[in-house]
Design a protein around this motif. Structure first.
Motif, PDB file in Angstrom:
ATOM      1  N   VAL A 158       0.672  -1.253  -0.068  1.00  0.00           N
ATOM      2  CA  VAL A 158       0.004   0.047  -0.099  1.00  0.00           C
ATOM      3  C   VAL A 158       1.032   1.185   0.088  1.00  0.00           C
ATOM      4  O   VAL A 158       0.725   2.043  -0.627  1.00  0.00           O
ATOM      5  CB  VAL A 158      -1.034  -0.024   1.344  1.00  0.00           C
ATOM      6  N   VAL A 159       1.786   1.291   0.860  1.00  0.00           N
ATOM      7  CA  VAL A 159       2.751   2.372   0.992  1.00  0.00           C
ATOM      8  C   VAL A 159       3.518   2.616  -0.534  1.00  0.00           C
ATOM      9  O   VAL A 159       3.564   3.896  -0.893  1.00  0.00           O
ATOM     10  CB  VAL A 159       3.806   2.188   1.889  1.00  0.00           C
ATOM     11  N   ASP A 160       3.863   1.459  -1.284  1.00  0.00           N
ATOM     12  CA  ASP A 160       4.444   1.756  -2.547  1.00  0.00           C
ATOM     13  C   ASP A 160       3.478   2.426  -3.577  1.00  0.00           C
ATOM     14  O   ASP A 160       3.914   3.327  -4.474  1.00  0.00           O
ATOM     15  CB  ASP A 160       4.688   0.524  -3.160  1.00  0.00           C
ATOM     16  N   VAL A 173      -1.691  11.851   4.841  1.00  0.00           N
ATOM     17  CA  VAL A 173      -0.474  12.107   5.863  1.00  0.00           C
ATOM     18  C   VAL A 173      -0.182  10.673   6.548  1.00  0.00           C
ATOM     19  O   VAL A 173       0.913  10.417   6.873  1.00  0.00           O
ATOM     20  CB  VAL A 173      -1.394  13.104   6.931  1.00  0.00           C
ATOM     21  N   ALA A 174      -1.194   9.768   6.834  1.00  0.00           N
ATOM     22  CA  ALA A 174      -0.834   8.384   7.279  1.00  0.00           C
ATOM     23  C   ALA A 174       0.089   7.682   6.287  1.00  0.00           C
ATOM     24  O   ALA A 174       0.907   7.113   6.870  1.00  0.00           O
ATOM     25  CB  ALA A 174      -2.058   7.659   7.683  1.00  0.00           C
ATOM     26  N   VAL A 175      -0.194   7.803   5.170  1.00  0.00           N
ATOM     27  CA  VAL A 175       0.798   7.202   3.997  1.00  0.00           C
ATOM     28  C   VAL A 175       2.448   7.447   4.084  1.00  0.00           C
ATOM     29  O   VAL A 175       3.169   6.865   4.288  1.00  0.00           O
ATOM     30  CB  VAL A 175       0.338   7.087   2.783  1.00  0.00           C
ATOM     31  N   SER A 176       2.123   9.215   4.309  1.00  0.00           N
ATOM     32  CA  SER A 176       3.450   9.701   4.453  1.00  0.00           C
ATOM     33  C   SER A 176       4.088   9.378   5.551  1.00  0.00           C
ATOM     34  O   SER A 176       5.587   9.194   5.572  1.00  0.00           O
ATOM     35  CB  SER A 176       3.228  11.259   4.334  1.00  0.00           C
ATOM     36  N   GLU A 177       3.671   9.361   6.792  1.00  0.00           N
ATOM     37  CA  GLU A 177       4.249   8.863   7.987  1.00  0.00           C
ATOM     38  C   GLU A 177       4.662   7.289   7.810  1.00  0.00           C
ATOM     39  O   GLU A 177       5.737   7.154   8.296  1.00  0.00           O
ATOM     40  CB  GLU A 177       3.212   9.123   9.100  1.00  0.00           C
ATOM     41  N   LEU A 234       8.799   5.991   8.050  1.00  0.00           N
ATOM     42  CA  LEU A 234       9.112   4.838   8.967  1.00  0.00           C
ATOM     43  C   LEU A 234       9.726   3.919   8.213  1.00  0.00           C
ATOM     44  O   LEU A 234      10.642   3.184   8.509  1.00  0.00           O
ATOM     45  CB  LEU A 234       7.744   4.226   9.707  1.00  0.00           C
ATOM     46  N   LEU A 235       9.106   3.560   6.810  1.00  0.00           N
ATOM     47  CA  LEU A 235       9.900   2.562   6.109  1.00  0.00           C
ATOM     48  C   LEU A 235      11.248   3.002   5.876  1.00  0.00           C
ATOM     49  O   LEU A 235      12.129   2.139   5.746  1.00  0.00           O
ATOM     50  CB  LEU A 235       8.853   2.249   4.858  1.00  0.00           C
ATOM     51  N   ASP A 236      11.493   4.149   5.246  1.00  0.00           N
ATOM     52  CA  ASP A 236      12.821   4.592   5.113  1.00  0.00           C
ATOM     53  C   ASP A 236      13.688   4.541   6.198  1.00  0.00           C
ATOM     54  O   ASP A 236      14.701   4.210   6.085  1.00  0.00           O
ATOM     55  CB  ASP A 236      12.619   6.268   4.697  1.00  0.00           C
ATOM     56  N   PRO A 280      18.497  -0.968  12.298  1.00  0.00           N
ATOM     57  CA  PRO A 280      17.133  -1.652  12.569  1.00  0.00           C
ATOM     58  C   PRO A 280      16.721  -1.050  13.707  1.00  0.00           C
ATOM     59  O   PRO A 280      17.240  -0.881  14.747  1.00  0.00           O
ATOM     60  CB  PRO A 280      17.487  -3.135  12.777  1.00  0.00           C
ATOM     61  N   LEU A 281      15.157  -0.708  13.595  1.00  0.00           N
ATOM     62  CA  LEU A 281      14.459  -0.239  14.561  1.00  0.00           C
ATOM     63  C   LEU A 281      14.116  -1.430  15.636  1.00  0.00           C
ATOM     64  O   LEU A 281      13.537  -2.337  15.151  1.00  0.00           O
ATOM     65  CB  LEU A 281      13.297   0.390  14.327  1.00  0.00           C
ATOM     66  N   PRO A 282      14.084  -1.338  16.655  1.00  0.00           N
ATOM     67  CA  PRO A 282      13.351  -2.582  17.761  1.00  0.00           C
ATOM     68  C   PRO A 282      12.037  -2.550  17.334  1.00  0.00           C
ATOM     69  O   PRO A 282      11.480  -1.606  16.803  1.00  0.00           O
ATOM     70  CB  PRO A 282      13.418  -1.855  19.131  1.00  0.00           C
TER      71      PRO A 282
END
Length: 100
Positions: free
Chosen positions: A36-38, A66-70, A74-76, A83-85
């Motif tokens: 979806v983000v893509d 806005v939600a997709v941008s956030e 996060l994906l970036d 790596p994020l916990p």
């Protein structure tokens, strides 16, 4: 049910086990949401008219953008940095998915 430790739908009987099930669900949802983000930014731009007789639709599209941008941010962070916990990633993904 007592012997297996699960309800008939395979949900764990103990509340503590639901934490693990919730984490598994969030991880699975995140992986599926990546497609979806893509594609969402282009689709949202194409669905957003210059003017609309339905202002609530425009507001909903703005919140979704806005939600997709956030989620993209996060994906970036997940891809580009260390790596994020998983707990932090889940918390940030949850915030991105909440209506503003």
């Amino acid at each position: 049910m007592v012997v297996s430790g699960r309800y008939s739908d395979a949900t764990p009987l103990s509340a503590a086990a639901l934490g693990a099930v919730t984490e598994e669900f969030l991880d699975s949802s995140w992986r599926r949401f990546l497609t979806v983000v893509d594609h969402a930014p282009t689709l949202i731009d194409r669905c957003r008219p210059a003017s609309s007789p339905w202002p609530d639709d425009a507001a909903t599209l703005s919140r979704l953008a806005v939600a997709v941008s956030e989620a993209e941010t996060l994906l970036d962070d997940v891809v580009q940095s260390s790596p994020l916990p998983s707990q932090e990633r889940r918390a940030r993904a949850w915030l991105a998915s909440r209506p503003g």
